[in-house]
Each structure stands twice: as structure tokens, then as C-alpha cells.
Design a protein around this motif. Structure first.
Motif, PDB file in Angstrom:
ATOM      1  N   LEU A 287      38.690  39.087  42.125  1.00  0.00           N
ATOM      2  CA  LEU A 287      37.319  38.674  41.858  1.00  0.00           C
ATOM      3  C   LEU A 287      36.603  38.413  43.169  1.00  0.00           C
ATOM      4  O   LEU A 287      37.123  37.723  44.052  1.00  0.00           O
ATOM      5  CB  LEU A 287      37.306  37.396  41.020  1.00  0.00           C
ATOM      6  CG  LEU A 287      37.467  37.553  39.511  1.00  0.00           C
ATOM      7  CD1 LEU A 287      37.656  36.182  38.882  1.00  0.00           C
ATOM      8  CD2 LEU A 287      36.281  38.249  38.903  1.00  0.00           C
ATOM      9  N   VAL A 288      35.394  38.955  43.293  1.00  0.00           N
ATOM     10  CA  VAL A 288      34.557  38.725  44.464  1.00  0.00           C
ATOM     11  C   VAL A 288      33.153  38.445  43.963  1.00  0.00           C
ATOM     12  O   VAL A 288      32.447  39.362  43.520  1.00  0.00           O
ATOM     13  CB  VAL A 288      34.544  39.933  45.426  1.00  0.00           C
ATOM     14  CG1 VAL A 288      33.767  39.587  46.691  1.00  0.00           C
ATOM     15  CG2 VAL A 288      35.948  40.372  45.766  1.00  0.00           C
ATOM     16  N   GLY A 289      32.724  37.196  43.979  1.00  0.00           N
ATOM     17  CA  GLY A 289      31.420  36.845  43.447  1.00  0.00           C
ATOM     18  C   GLY A 289      31.362  37.181  41.970  1.00  0.00           C
ATOM     19  O   GLY A 289      32.157  36.699  41.166  1.00  0.00           O
ATOM     20  N   THR A 290      30.452  38.057  41.581  1.00  0.00           N
ATOM     21  CA  THR A 290      30.309  38.460  40.183  1.00  0.00           C
ATOM     22  C   THR A 290      30.884  39.847  39.929  1.00  0.00           C
ATOM     23  O   THR A 290      30.593  40.465  38.905  1.00  0.00           O
ATOM     24  CB  THR A 290      28.828  38.440  39.776  1.00  0.00           C
ATOM     25  OG1 THR A 290      28.102  39.321  40.628  1.00  0.00           O
ATOM     26  CG2 THR A 290      28.271  37.031  39.877  1.00  0.00           C
ATOM     27  N   ALA A 291      31.702  40.336  40.837  1.00  0.00           N
ATOM     28  CA  ALA A 291      32.348  41.635  40.666  1.00  0.00           C
ATOM     29  C   ALA A 291      33.856  41.465  40.618  1.00  0.00           C
ATOM     30  O   ALA A 291      34.412  40.541  41.217  1.00  0.00           O
ATOM     31  CB  ALA A 291      31.958  42.584  41.801  1.00  0.00           C
ATOM     32  N   VAL A 292      34.516  42.355  39.888  1.00  0.00           N
ATOM     33  CA  VAL A 292      35.966  42.406  39.900  1.00  0.00           C
ATOM     34  C   VAL A 292      36.370  43.743  40.498  1.00  0.00           C
ATOM     35  O   VAL A 292      35.838  44.790  40.152  1.00  0.00           O
ATOM     36  CB  VAL A 292      36.564  42.205  38.480  1.00  0.00           C
ATOM     37  CG1 VAL A 292      36.068  43.263  37.514  1.00  0.00           C
ATOM     38  CG2 VAL A 292      38.085  42.179  38.533  1.00  0.00           C
ATOM     39  N   MET A 293      37.304  43.687  41.465  1.00  0.00           N
ATOM     40  CA  MET A 293      37.703  44.860  42.225  1.00  0.00           C
ATOM     41  C   MET A 293      39.073  45.329  41.766  1.00  0.00           C
ATOM     42  O   MET A 293      39.970  44.532  41.512  1.00  0.00           O
ATOM     43  CB  MET A 293      37.772  44.529  43.716  1.00  0.00           C
ATOM     44  CG  MET A 293      36.511  43.932  44.302  1.00  0.00           C
ATOM     45  SD  MET A 293      35.150  45.097  44.284  1.00  0.00           S
ATOM     46  CE  MET A 293      35.883  46.451  45.193  1.00  0.00           C
ATOM     47  N   GLY A 294      39.241  46.659  41.687  1.00  0.00           N
ATOM     48  CA  GLY A 294      40.528  47.237  41.356  1.00  0.00           C
ATOM     49  C   GLY A 294      40.840  48.418  42.241  1.00  0.00           C
ATOM     50  O   GLY A 294      39.930  49.043  42.804  1.00  0.00           O
TER      51      GLY A 294
ATOM     52  N   ALA B 143      34.592  48.941  41.746  1.00  0.00           N
ATOM     53  CA  ALA B 143      33.985  47.626  41.516  1.00  0.00           C
ATOM     54  C   ALA B 143      33.314  47.633  40.151  1.00  0.00           C
ATOM     55  O   ALA B 143      32.620  48.590  39.796  1.00  0.00           O
ATOM     56  CB  ALA B 143      32.967  47.304  42.611  1.00  0.00           C
ATOM     57  N   TYR B 144      33.540  46.549  39.386  1.00  0.00           N
ATOM     58  CA  TYR B 144      32.955  46.414  38.053  1.00  0.00           C
ATOM     59  C   TYR B 144      32.240  45.071  37.945  1.00  0.00           C
ATOM     60  O   TYR B 144      32.637  44.090  38.579  1.00  0.00           O
ATOM     61  CB  TYR B 144      34.035  46.483  36.975  1.00  0.00           C
ATOM     62  CG  TYR B 144      34.867  47.737  37.003  1.00  0.00           C
ATOM     63  CD1 TYR B 144      34.445  48.883  36.337  1.00  0.00           C
ATOM     64  CD2 TYR B 144      36.069  47.776  37.707  1.00  0.00           C
ATOM     65  CE1 TYR B 144      35.214  50.046  36.366  1.00  0.00           C
ATOM     66  CE2 TYR B 144      36.835  48.934  37.746  1.00  0.00           C
ATOM     67  CZ  TYR B 144      36.408  50.059  37.073  1.00  0.00           C
ATOM     68  OH  TYR B 144      37.163  51.198  37.110  1.00  0.00           O
ATOM     69  N   ASP B 145      31.193  45.050  37.117  1.00  0.00           N
ATOM     70  CA  ASP B 145      30.559  43.777  36.797  1.00  0.00           C
ATOM     71  C   ASP B 145      31.571  42.919  36.048  1.00  0.00           C
ATOM     72  O   ASP B 145      32.115  43.334  35.026  1.00  0.00           O
ATOM     73  CB  ASP B 145      29.319  44.010  35.946  1.00  0.00           C
ATOM     74  CG  ASP B 145      28.576  42.719  35.656  1.00  0.00           C
ATOM     75  OD1 ASP B 145      29.049  41.944  34.801  1.00  0.00           O
ATOM     76  OD2 ASP B 145      27.528  42.491  36.280  1.00  0.00           O
ATOM     77  N   ALA B 146      31.825  41.709  36.549  1.00  0.00           N
ATOM     78  CA  ALA B 146      32.891  40.886  35.994  1.00  0.00           C
ATOM     79  C   ALA B 146      32.597  40.419  34.577  1.00  0.00           C
ATOM     80  O   ALA B 146      33.511  40.135  33.808  1.00  0.00           O
ATOM     81  CB  ALA B 146      33.151  39.679  36.894  1.00  0.00           C
TER      82      ALA B 146
ATOM     83  N   GLY C  23      43.422  51.061  33.867  1.00  0.00           N
ATOM     84  CA  GLY C  23      42.119  50.459  34.075  1.00  0.00           C
ATOM     85  C   GLY C  23      42.258  48.954  34.171  1.00  0.00           C
ATOM     86  O   GLY C  23      43.331  48.436  34.506  1.00  0.00           O
ATOM     87  N   ILE C  24      41.178  48.235  33.895  1.00  0.00           N
ATOM     88  CA  ILE C  24      41.165  46.769  33.928  1.00  0.00           C
ATOM     89  C   ILE C  24      40.765  46.250  32.557  1.00  0.00           C
ATOM     90  O   ILE C  24      39.847  46.768  31.928  1.00  0.00           O
ATOM     91  CB  ILE C  24      40.189  46.241  35.002  1.00  0.00           C
ATOM     92  CG1 ILE C  24      40.685  46.620  36.401  1.00  0.00           C
ATOM     93  CG2 ILE C  24      40.031  44.716  34.894  1.00  0.00           C
ATOM     94  CD1 ILE C  24      39.748  46.195  37.517  1.00  0.00           C
ATOM     95  N   THR C  25      41.463  45.204  32.110  1.00  0.00           N
ATOM     96  CA  THR C  25      41.135  44.522  30.857  1.00  0.00           C
ATOM     97  C   THR C  25      40.703  43.103  31.157  1.00  0.00           C
ATOM     98  O   THR C  25      41.369  42.402  31.931  1.00  0.00           O
ATOM     99  CB  THR C  25      42.334  44.495  29.898  1.00  0.00           C
ATOM    100  OG1 THR C  25      42.770  45.833  29.646  1.00  0.00           O
ATOM    101  CG2 THR C  25      41.959  43.832  28.574  1.00  0.00           C
ATOM    102  N   ALA C  26      39.598  42.666  30.560  1.00  0.00           N
ATOM    103  CA  ALA C  26      39.114  41.291  30.684  1.00  0.00           C
ATOM    104  C   ALA C  26      39.355  40.581  29.359  1.00  0.00           C
ATOM    105  O   ALA C  26      38.982  41.088  28.292  1.00  0.00           O
ATOM    106  CB  ALA C  26      37.631  41.270  31.027  1.00  0.00           C
ATOM    107  N   TYR C  27      39.988  39.393  29.426  1.00  0.00           N
ATOM    108  CA  TYR C  27      40.309  38.601  28.246  1.00  0.00           C
ATOM    109  C   TYR C  27      39.447  37.342  28.199  1.00  0.00           C
ATOM    110  O   TYR C  27      39.241  36.684  29.231  1.00  0.00           O
ATOM    111  CB  TYR C  27      41.778  38.171  28.266  1.00  0.00           C
ATOM    112  CG  TYR C  27      42.771  39.309  28.290  1.00  0.00           C
ATOM    113  CD1 TYR C  27      43.294  39.836  27.114  1.00  0.00           C
ATOM    114  CD2 TYR C  27      43.201  39.850  29.504  1.00  0.00           C
ATOM    115  CE1 TYR C  27      44.224  40.866  27.141  1.00  0.00           C
ATOM    116  CE2 TYR C  27      44.129  40.886  29.537  1.00  0.00           C
ATOM    117  CZ  TYR C  27      44.639  41.391  28.356  1.00  0.00           C
ATOM    118  OH  TYR C  27      45.554  42.411  28.388  1.00  0.00           O
TER     119      TYR C  27
END
Length: 411
Positions: free
Chosen positions: A134-141, A163-166, A105-109
Motif C-alpha cells: 500500500l502506498v497512499g491510496t494505491a496498492v502496488m503489485g 498500480a491500482y486504486d486501493a 492478480g490482487i484480491t481486496a477483502y
């Protein structure tokens, strides 16, 4: 190979998230100074997370790290191209994002504390490559997924774009874009993303372009290894080694040419230019992605380019004698702004670590900064030369510990 699009969350939610309805935005990369013009006449602007104005490029950094975060026993994707954390980390204004290779998955620090802000997992996640975007306010994986077969039912393998809310990690939408064959899904990574499109390239040499707002699969190509994504053109290579430009609207081939001999390496010097570089290749070319024509022959190999987020890219390479070189290029017209070493001025080429909003961070006899437009030495003895930088923080990667140390900007 490329399969059907599986619709997820409502399109209206995705549109709001990608259009900038809140969250942790990336710094103002891709924009020239306010009042100027970006590459190819793009409009200018400024963006920063949290509703505050950017502080400007850091002149120096506090000597002690304010936080650090690690890969939890090597769960960051392996680096391949020697760029350090740029290979596996996406830097926002106050958060940094990386894949987790174990709990896929994705981890935000949080940059100020090093704490985990959020973590997402992908059902049946089987693998990740390189870094989220990162694209605008979304993070793509992009993720490989696999389920085992039972009885006469075959297993299922796919590549999923999500796509996730950043700011919160809330899932906005997911799309299956590749149906895998054999024993597993092909490894894939995000080549690039714009406000309109995201380009995904798989290890089997195929690519897919997805519409960011609707999740529509715009086109797929089984013989196109994506290397760069611009607003109107996707650039990649064919199996025969030819460089190709394809329309991002309908997949039409716009141009094709032989640009180098050898295996192409990924590299994006910044908007408006594509780097044609490869394994075992001497010279490197900067191509116009719209026409495929050579914008600049770098003469020396350009192993790595650092885009400063405005209108300059700074590329490191080696000359014919094997000596290190640094070349700064104007993205608007592909003009060489300066080059080091400069024997006449008795100047050597430093080791460039990053660039941001008119400043180049480098190592010579000590960490230092240079003017991105003129190459002039600015501060010749700063605290550190960050591997990644935004208006508030400098990040340094310790590969022996797999740890990112975060330093607060000053000056």
C-alpha cells in the motif's frame, strides 16, 4: 535483463491516486505521534481511511471473530519466513490485500464482513511472490507474465509492476520492467515502496527502481538483490555478499561493506534502519541505510522485527544459549530501550506477534500487551494476540485452515 518501460494510463491519473485523492489508505504507519519527529527528522502526521480519525491502538479485542476470509484453496502465496500473514497480506484501514496465485492478480477483502471488495487479474499472469504494498491510496503489485510462442515466434516473458486504486481496484497504470529469458519470467517481489519510488527485486539477483508518479524506470542493476527501500537510499546485496547502498535518484553506489557471512535474509525493521541478518548467522546488525555504518550490534540474532508505526521496532531473536530474546529499539537513534529476559527483575521474554502505535502484542502465559517504549507489562490477559493490527481490527492467521479471522478492537 531489465527492459524498457511500457507506458499505460495517463500520468495525471497516477499522480492523483498516489497523492491521496481518495480510497482506502493504510493506517498511519511511518509516522510518529502528532507533534513529534519521525526517524531521521521526518515530518509527522496521521492518516486513516474513510475520512475518520484513528481510534488509537486497541487495548483488547472482542472475543468472537466478526469475519474471516480464506485463500480459496491455497491461492495465497506460500509463506517462507515464518511471519504469518505479513508474508502475503497488506493491511489497510478497512480492507486487506493479497495476491491470488491461481487467477493471478490482487484480491481486496472487507475486514468487517470478510467479503471480497474487488479482484483484479493480470493478462497472461504467470506468478506472484510475497505481498502487495500500500502506498497512499494505491496498492502496488508485481507479476510474472508469460505468453507461449507459436511457429517461429518466440514466447514473451516479463515482470510487470501495476498500480491500482486501493478502494475500487481500478487500474492506474502498468509497467513492464523485466524482459525474461528462457522458458519463463523470473519471479519477483516488491521490496518496498515510498511516495516517490517502488523497488522490485527478482529471483535472479537483479532489481529495478520505478518512479511512482510517472512510471519512469529510474535505474536497474543486474547484480543487486534489493533488501530495503528508504526515501533516498535502496539497500541490497551483491553476488559477492557485500551490502550496498544505492541512490534512489540516479543509482549511484553510495557505500559498500561486508556486514555478515551467509545468505542475506529480507527484513525491514522500520524507517531509518536496515537489518543485516542471514542464514546461519549469529549476530545481527542494524545499519544506517544512508551511510552503511553499524547503528546497533544486536549481539543476538534478530529473526523478526515488528515496527509499531511510530518510532519503535521490537525484534525477536535468540541468545548464545538458544533462549528467546526480545529487544526494543528507538528508530531515531538506534538506542536499545529495553530487553527481555531480565533475570534481575525475574521477567521472561514473551513471543511477540505484532506492534502498533506504542503497544506490543505478545503471548506469555496468556495474550498480553506491553508498552513499546518501556517494556512494561500493561494488560496481561487480553482476548488474543493478533498477527496484524490496526486501529480498528486485529487479525489472526490460522495456518492449518489458511484462514484469516478478524476481531474488532475494543478499549
Amino acid at each position: 535483463m531489465w527492459g524498457r518501460v511500457a507506458l499505460g494510463a495517463a500520468a495525471a491519473t497516477a499522480v492523483c491516486s498516489l497523492a491521496g485523492c481518495g480510497g482506502d489508505q493504510a493506517p498511519a504507519a511511518g509516522h510518529a505521534p502528532i507533534g513529534g519527529k519521525g526517524p531521521h527528522g521526518a515530518s509527522t502526521g496521521s492518516a486513516s481511511g474513510g475520512g475518520t480519525q484513528p481510534q488509537g491502538p486497541p487495548q483488547d479485542f472482542e472475543p468472537e471473530a466478526i469475519s474471516s476470509f480464506d485463500s480459496y484453496e491455497g491461492r495465497w502465496p506460500q509463506t517462507f519466513f515464518g511471519d504469518g500473514p505479513r508474508d502475503f497480506l497488506a493491511l489497510g484501514d478497512r480492507l486487506a490485500y493479497s495476491y491470488d496465485t491461481a487467477d493471478v492478480g490482487i484480491t481486496a477483502y472487507r475486514l468487517d464482513t470478510g467479503e471480497v471488495a474487488w479482484h483484479t487479474t493480470v493478462p497472461d499472469g504467470d506468478g506472484v511472490e510475497q505481498a502487495p504494498h500500500l502506498v497512499g491510496t494505491a496498492v502496488m503489485g508485481v507479476f510474472g507474465t508469460s505468453t507461449e510462442g507459436t511457429g517461429t515466434s518466440a514466447g514473451h516473458h516479463a515482470v510487470v509492476v501495476a498500480a491500482y486504486d486501493a478502494a475500487t481496484g481500478e487500474e492506474l497504470w502498468t509497467r513492464d520492467v523485466v524482459e525474461g529469458e528462457g522458458t519463463g519470467a523470473p519471479r519477483a517481489h516488491i521490496v518496498g515502496a515510498t511516495d516517490e519510488r517502488v523497488l522490485v527485486s527478482a529471483e535472479d539477483g537483479s532489481s529495478a527502481l520505478v518512479d511512482m508518479r510517472t512510471g519512469r524506470l529510474v535505474w536497474t542493476d543486474s547484480d543487486f538483490e534489493g533488501l530495503d527501500l528508504e526515501e533516498t537510499v535502496a539497500v541490497g546485496t551483491r553476488d559477492d555478499g557485500q551490502f550496498v547502498g544505492k541512490s534512489t535518484s540516479d543509482g549511484r553506489q553510495l557505500w559498500k561493506r561486508q556486514a555478515l557471512v551467509g545468505e542475506a535474509l529480507p527484513g525491514d525493521p522500520g524507517p531509518g534502519l536496515t537489518l543485516a541478518n542471514g542464514i546461519g548467522v549469529g549476530d545481527s546488525l542494524l545499519l544506517d541505510p544512508v551511510t552503511g555504518k553499524t547503528s546497533l550490534d544486536m549481539k543476538d540474532g534478530a529473526d523478526d522485527c515488528h515496527y509499531d508505526g511510530w518510532t519503535t521496532t521490537v525484534c525477536s531473536g535468540t541468545d548464545g544459549s538458544g533462549s528467546a530474546t526480545v529487544t526494543a529499539v528507538d528508530l531515531q537513534n538506534a538506542r536499545v530501550l529495553w530487553r527481555l529476559p531480565d533475570e534481575a527483575a525475574n521477567r521472561v521474554a514473551p513471543t511477540v506477534t505484532s506492534a502498533w502505535h506504542g503497544l506490543v502484542y505478545a503471548e506469555a502465559d496468556a495474550p498480553m500487551t506491553l508498552d513499546a517504549r518501556t517494556g512494561k507489562d500493561l494488560r496481561v490477559n487480553i482476548s488474543l494476540a493478533p498477527s496484524m493490527v490496526n486501529d480498528r481490527y486485529g487479525l489472526v492467521y490460522d495456518d492449518t485452515r489458511s484462514v484469516i479471522d478478524v476481531y474488532r478492537a475494543k478499549g
